[in-house]
Write a protein that holds these residues in place. Structure first.
Motif, mmCIF file in Angstrom:
data_model
loop_
_atom_site.group_PDB
_atom_site.id
_atom_site.type_symbol
_atom_site.label_atom_id
_atom_site.label_comp_id
_atom_site.label_asym_id
_atom_site.label_seq_id
_atom_site.Cartn_x
_atom_site.Cartn_y
_atom_site.Cartn_z
ATOM 1 N N GLN A 1 73.139 36.883 15.913
ATOM 2 C CA GLN A 1 73.446 37.010 14.882
ATOM 3 C C GLN A 1 74.831 37.583 14.716
ATOM 4 O O GLN A 1 75.761 37.322 14.238
ATOM 5 C CB GLN A 1 72.429 38.574 14.062
ATOM 6 C CG GLN A 1 72.558 38.061 11.987
ATOM 7 C CD GLN A 1 71.793 38.573 10.959
ATOM 8 O OE1 GLN A 1 71.497 39.960 11.780
ATOM 9 N NE2 GLN A 1 70.651 37.588 10.644
ATOM 10 N N ASN A 2 74.317 38.661 15.243
ATOM 11 C CA ASN A 2 75.702 39.640 15.148
ATOM 12 C C ASN A 2 76.390 39.641 16.358
ATOM 13 O O ASN A 2 77.911 40.933 16.881
ATOM 14 C CB ASN A 2 75.302 41.503 15.212
ATOM 15 C CG ASN A 2 74.786 41.645 13.154
ATOM 16 O OD1 ASN A 2 75.186 40.661 12.824
ATOM 17 N ND2 ASN A 2 73.909 42.577 13.478
ATOM 18 N N LEU A 3 76.466 39.232 17.682
ATOM 19 C CA LEU A 3 76.897 38.791 18.728
ATOM 20 C C LEU A 3 78.446 37.846 18.374
ATOM 21 O O LEU A 3 78.187 36.589 19.086
ATOM 22 C CB LEU A 3 75.777 38.011 19.738
ATOM 23 C CG LEU A 3 74.390 39.266 20.035
ATOM 24 C CD1 LEU A 3 74.088 38.993 21.318
ATOM 25 C CD2 LEU A 3 75.042 40.670 20.404
ATOM 26 N N THR A 4 78.871 37.943 17.710
ATOM 27 C CA THR A 4 79.678 37.102 16.963
ATOM 28 C C THR A 4 80.583 36.312 18.485
ATOM 29 O O THR A 4 81.717 35.417 17.777
ATOM 30 C CB THR A 4 80.794 37.469 16.081
ATOM 31 O OG1 THR A 4 80.800 38.490 16.061
ATOM 32 C CG2 THR A 4 79.537 37.066 14.757
ATOM 33 N N LYS A 5 80.640 37.080 19.199
ATOM 34 C CA LYS A 5 82.202 36.984 20.128
ATOM 35 C C LYS A 5 81.049 36.338 21.690
ATOM 36 O O LYS A 5 81.902 35.594 22.828
ATOM 37 C CB LYS A 5 82.472 37.932 20.919
ATOM 38 C CG LYS A 5 83.484 38.472 20.007
ATOM 39 C CD LYS A 5 83.503 40.122 21.219
ATOM 40 C CE LYS A 5 84.300 40.835 19.332
ATOM 41 N NZ LYS A 5 84.935 42.513 20.253
ATOM 42 N N ILE A 6 80.211 35.824 21.403
ATOM 43 C CA ILE A 6 79.342 35.439 22.307
ATOM 44 C C ILE A 6 80.242 33.614 22.432
ATOM 45 O O ILE A 6 80.107 32.934 22.234
ATOM 46 C CB ILE A 6 77.464 35.027 22.290
ATOM 47 C CG1 ILE A 6 77.046 35.646 22.740
ATOM 48 C CG2 ILE A 6 77.147 34.065 23.623
ATOM 49 C CD1 ILE A 6 75.945 36.336 23.584
ATOM 50 N N ARG A 7 80.001 33.458 23.964
ATOM 51 C CA ARG A 7 80.646 32.156 24.542
ATOM 52 C C ARG A 7 79.488 31.607 25.694
ATOM 53 O O ARG A 7 79.032 30.415 25.211
ATOM 54 C CB ARG A 7 82.059 31.758 25.235
ATOM 55 C CG ARG A 7 82.645 32.550 23.989
ATOM 56 C CD ARG A 7 84.070 32.422 24.835
ATOM 57 N NE ARG A 7 85.270 33.295 25.238
ATOM 58 C CZ ARG A 7 85.700 33.735 25.641
ATOM 59 N NH1 ARG A 7 86.121 32.547 26.199
ATOM 60 N NH2 ARG A 7 86.109 34.785 26.101
ATOM 61 N N TYR A 8 78.955 32.061 26.133
ATOM 62 C CA TYR A 8 77.952 31.564 27.163
ATOM 63 C C TYR A 8 77.093 31.944 26.992
ATOM 64 O O TYR A 8 76.656 33.348 27.677
ATOM 65 C CB TYR A 8 78.718 32.203 28.443
ATOM 66 C CG TYR A 8 79.505 31.823 28.430
ATOM 67 C CD1 TYR A 8 80.330 30.432 28.356
ATOM 68 C CD2 TYR A 8 80.597 32.852 29.023
ATOM 69 C CE1 TYR A 8 81.608 30.590 28.915
ATOM 70 C CE2 TYR A 8 82.125 32.651 29.692
ATOM 71 C CZ TYR A 8 82.404 31.121 29.577
ATOM 72 O OH TYR A 8 83.860 30.607 28.892
ATOM 73 N N LEU A 9 75.296 31.255 26.952
ATOM 74 C CA LEU A 9 74.301 31.764 25.972
ATOM 75 C C LEU A 9 73.480 30.923 27.064
ATOM 76 O O LEU A 9 73.165 30.006 27.110
ATOM 77 C CB LEU A 9 73.955 32.052 24.568
ATOM 78 C CG LEU A 9 72.752 31.744 24.050
ATOM 79 C CD1 LEU A 9 72.568 33.860 24.522
ATOM 80 C CD2 LEU A 9 72.682 31.608 22.688
ATOM 81 N N TYR A 10 72.435 31.815 28.146
ATOM 82 C CA TYR A 10 71.576 31.391 29.035
ATOM 83 C C TYR A 10 70.522 32.046 28.590
ATOM 84 O O TYR A 10 69.966 32.937 29.151
ATOM 85 C CB TYR A 10 72.196 31.309 30.301
ATOM 86 C CG TYR A 10 73.608 30.505 30.294
ATOM 87 C CD1 TYR A 10 72.957 29.215 31.729
ATOM 88 C CD2 TYR A 10 74.302 30.417 30.188
ATOM 89 C CE1 TYR A 10 73.935 28.573 31.602
ATOM 90 C CE2 TYR A 10 75.385 29.472 31.024
ATOM 91 C CZ TYR A 10 75.020 28.852 31.516
ATOM 92 O OH TYR A 10 76.586 27.939 32.021
#
Ligand SMILES: *[C@@H]1O[C@H](CO)[C@@H](O)[C@H](O)[C@H]1NC(C)=O
Ligand SMILES: *[C@@H]1O[C@H](CO)[C@@H](O)[C@H](O)[C@H]1NC(C)=O
Ligand SMILES: *[C@@H]1O[C@H](CO)[C@@H](O)[C@H](O)[C@H]1NC(C)=O
Ligand SMILES: *[C@@H]1O[C@H](CO)[C@@H](O)[C@H](O)[C@H]1NC(C)=O
Ligand SMILES: *[C@@H]1O[C@H](CO)[C@@H](O)[C@H](O)[C@H]1NC(C)=O
Ligand SMILES: *[C@@H]1O[C@H](CO)[C@@H](O)[C@H](O)[C@H]1NC(C)=O
Ligand SMILES: *[C@@H]1O[C@H](CO)[C@@H](O)[C@H](O)[C@H]1NC(C)=O
Ligand SMILES: *[C@@H]1O[C@H](CO)[C@@H](O)[C@H](O)[C@H]1NC(C)=O
Ligand SMILES: *[C@@H]1O[C@H](CO)[C@@H](O)[C@H](O)[C@H]1NC(C)=O
Ligand SMILES: *[C@@H]1O[C@H](CO)[C@@H](O)[C@H](O)[C@H]1NC(C)=O
Ligand SMILES: *[C@@H]1O[C@H](CO)[C@@H](O)[C@H](O)[C@H]1NC(C)=O
Ligand SMILES: *[C@@H]1O[C@H](CO)[C@@H](O)[C@H](O)[C@H]1NC(C)=O
Length: 629
Positions: free
Chosen positions: A140-149
């Motif tokens: 929810q608050n990890l709005t900068k995430i580009r790579y999610l594994y």
């Protein structure tokens, strides 16, 4: 080694005088503005401890969590086996966090959801689960995430839920959630992730169609939806995404579709449509794509003719598998070229002759599958001389013999010739690892020195032929042999004791021959046998005591011989036995074992019929055979 001691070991590499030299530079020599300098400021901002063989637990109190300025933490590929400590939340500046390839267990802590600077989060582990937080709360608050594994983390979310969670992070570029227990349907609004470039959702039971709106993902390069129980028609437009270089929809039995026209300016390199329910022709546009390197269309219902000249413009097509469709390969011997290829799969392609175009252009071929066709006649000499060929499957054809076996230099790794009509003497292939020559009309004795040529062989099947004479002792010189199948022949004489003494064999099948004499009582202390099948012979004597040493034995078939003695209580020690066939012998006495502590906990089939056993099968005996109930 625990991480704490490991960190000491790492700093130990930084020889003390070098440490002090650096400090001297900073404190006494260089003049700098501390508010602008970052490298001289002295905080540890990156810690790469990947592939360091660290094992054990990562405690709340670990010094690791004191590095509050860390931006990059890579602990991947170690043996951490604790839960992920909530203290990870102390590392508020983390941008890259990689914990993959460890054995972290338990719930993913809420504290990760507070690392608001994270750009890359890599957590794959099959023993982690998301509960509180769930996926939505986590990101929810990890709005900068580009790579999610998050591969194999038990997320257990419905289509709407995981899709909404992802949609909350519009910056996503790479998402991998394989085997996460995700359900369908796939939400068509995922098209809004404008920068999505890689999406892996393999091994989730999505039971869903693939929305056509995915074709609007203008930056998509990788789409992997293997084993997802996809349904409906796969949209053509997705194949045509210009940036797409890899697409795999392998193993989705209920997925319909056909292949579209592939625009020449596309980027497709890898196309895997194996084991779906696709129909229609193959578009020749696919094979003129300069980028295409890997095409697997096997196990579908494609139909029509395949002309090898479709492929000739390619310098190097890595993998081409068209096996098990309703395709008909048209052999054109006048073809002017054929690409080098790693694997060419033409099984069940209605071939009636060898693909002569391979001879004429002598391309490099590592693996060739021509099985399940209608090829008749002799195996040509040139096939053995194809450059680089190591894996050849000619099984299930109508081949009758060998043109010539002279001057062979190739070292085959796998040679599968089973179910043909080969006759005469068996050719000797040196240094082959896997050799299946079963189901032929070979009608001769085996060369007595055959074993000396099989020093690299781990699998040998000569079953269902007409071999006669003795089993050559030289087979024992094939010292790597794991699996030997000589069943369904006419071998006579005794079983060579040296075969029984082997400490390598897992499977020994000598059933349905004319073997006589006793079963050698020489099973070794380190017996690895899982299956011993010597049924339908004329073997006599007792069941050898040393057989009890084979503690991994799962299948024992001694049926239809002349074996004597009592019920083999000594085999009770073998707790792995699933199948035991003793029927049709001369065993006698009661079927009960006294003073014996073993049971057969997984025994499923026992055949004691046609012996001279006396009395009844005691209930007590039955109740100890748990798996049978
Ligand atoms: C983690 O591994 C260490 C040794 O490698 C072991 O002593 C410890 O019990 C393991 N902890 C868990 C939770 O499995
Ligand atoms: C780590 O800290 C959390 C609370 O911050 C606590 O619930 C947990 O029991 C601690 N774990 C250990 C192994 O001390
Ligand atoms: C995390 O580490 C693994 C193993 O070292 C590596 O393969 C993977 O690419 C890393 N993940 C990211 C997002 O960099
Ligand atoms: C996300 O941030 C909002 C606002 O700062 C806060 O109210 C909420 O609790 C945070 N959610 C999580 C899961 O941390
Ligand atoms: C997508 O990427 C572009 C170029 O890197 C960037 O300008 C844009 O802000 C990104 N979109 C989102 C939603 O992050
Ligand atoms: C997959 O999901 C469908 C529908 O929810 C269900 O019927 C099917 O049994 C599931 N398949 C497996 C292998 O779990
Ligand atoms: C595959 O498609 C055909 C029609 O094209 C259909 O008859 C068949 O039932 C389908 N098989 C599966 C497993 O969906
Ligand atoms: C690629 O080709 C298609 C038609 O084949 C065309 O519509 C599209 O504009 C082309 N794209 C580029 C980037 O040239
Ligand atoms: C296979 O192809 C042949 C001829 O091309 C056609 O007659 C037949 O119906 C096809 N079979 C299936 C199952 O599609
Ligand atoms: C297989 O090839 C023969 C000719 O060699 C042709 O008559 C037949 O239709 C083909 N079968 C299929 C399924 O295409
Ligand atoms: C094998 O090699 C010899 C000598 O190089 C040559 O004369 C002969 O023709 C070759 N045989 C075959 C079948 O290629
Ligand atoms: C059965 O177990 C007892 C004690 O556990 C042991 O003394 C005895 O030798 C065992 N009997 C057999 C046949 O293994």
């Amino acid at each position: 080694m625990y991480l704490r001691s490991h960190l000491l070991a790492v700093s130990g590499f930084c020889i003390e005088d070098q440490q002090s030299l650096l400090l001297q530079l900073k404190n006494n020599e260089f003049k700098f503005d501390a508010s602008w300098s970052t490298k001289l400021e002295g905080h540890v901002v990156g810690l790469d401890l990947s592939w360091e063989f660290i094992d054990g637990e990562l405690h709340n109190s670990s010094a690791l969590f004191c590095f509050q300025h860390l931006q990059n933490l890579d602990l991947s590929h170690n043996y951490f086996n604790s839960s992920i400590s909530p203290a990870i939340g102390n590392l508020k500046n983390l941008v890259f966090l990689n914990l993959s390839d460890n054995s972290f267990v338990g719930k993913v802590p809420m504290e990760i959801s507070q690392l608001k600077n994270l750009v890359s989060l890599d957590l794959p582990s099959s023993s982690l689960k998301l509960e509180i937080p769930n996926l939505q709360q986590l990101v929810q608050n990890l709005t900068k995430i580009r790579y999610l594994y998050l591969d194999y983390v038990k997320i257990s979310a419905q289509g709407k839920d995981w899709s909404n969670a992802l949609l909350a992070i519009p910056s996503l570029e790479e998402v991998s959630m394989m085997g996460c227990n995700l359900f369908g349907p796939i939400d068509s609004s995922l098209e809004r992730l404008e920068n999505l470039s890689k999406l892996y959702l393999d091994s989730n039971n999505l039971s869903s169609i693939v929305p056509e709106s995915f074709a609007k993902l203008k930056k998509l390069t990788i789409l992997s939806l293997q084993d997802c129980n996809l349904r409906g028609d796969f949209p053509h437009k997705i194949f045509q995404i210009e940036t797409l270089s890899f697409i795999s929809i392998l193993h989705n039995d209920n997925l319909h579709g056909s292949l579209p026209y592939f625009p020449l300016n596309g980027s497709l390199e890898i196309l895997v449509v194996r084991k779906t329910n696709f129909t229609g022709p193959i578009p020749s546009s696919l094979f003129v794509l300069p980028s295409i390197a890997y095409v697997d269309l096997s196990f579908n219902h494609f139909d029509g003719e395949i002309k090898p000249d479709m492929f000739q413009s390619h310098q190097y097509l890595d993998i081409l598998d068209l096996s098990y469709n309703n395709l008909s390969m048209v052999i054109d011997a006048n073809l002017s070229s054929f690409p080098n290829i790693f694997h060419l799969g033409l099984a069940s392609c209605n071939l009636t002759e060898f693909p002569a175009f391979l001879r004429n252009h002598s391309p490099m071929v590592y693996s060739l599958d021509l099985s399940n066709n209608h090829i008749q006649g002799l195996i040509p000499h040139w096939i053995w001389k194809l450059q680089g060929l190591q894996w050849l499957n000619l099984s299930i054809n109508y081949l009758t013999g060998f043109e010539s076996m002279k001057n062979l230099t190739n070292n085959f790794y796998v040679l599968d010739l089973h179910s043909n009509e080969l006759q005469g003497r068996i050719p000797v292939f040196s240094s082959v690892a896997y050799l299946d020559c079963s189901s032929h009309n070979f009608n001769s004795i085996i060369p007595h020195n055959i074993g000396t040529h099989l020093s690299s062989t781990f699998f040998l099947s000569l079953s269902e032929n007409k071999f006669h004479g003795h089993i050559p002792r030289s087979l024992c010189e094939a010292s790597l042999l794991n699996e030997l199948d000589l069943s369904n022949n006419s071998f006579k004489g005794t079983i060579p004791a040296c075969l029984i003494e082997s400490e390598m064999l897992w499977v020994l099948s000598l059933g349905d021959n004319k073997l006589t004499g006793k079963i050698p009582n020489s099973f070794p202390k380190s017996c690895w046998l899982k299956a011993l099948d010597i049924h339908e012979n004329q073997l006599s004597g007792l069941i050898p005591e040393s057989l009890a040493r084979c503690k991994y034995l799962e299948m024992l078939n001694l049926g239809n011989n002349h074996i004597e003695g009592h019920f083999p209580c000594l085999l009770k020690k073998i707790s792995s036995l699933r199948v035991m066939v003793l029927g049709g012998n001369r065993l006698e006495g009661p079927i009960e074992c006294f003073d014996n502590n073993g049971t057969w906990p997984v025994l499923q089939i026992i055949d004691l019929s046609f012996n001279n056993f006396s009395g009844f099968l005691p209930t007590r005996t039955l109740t100890t055979w748990e798996a049978m109930s």
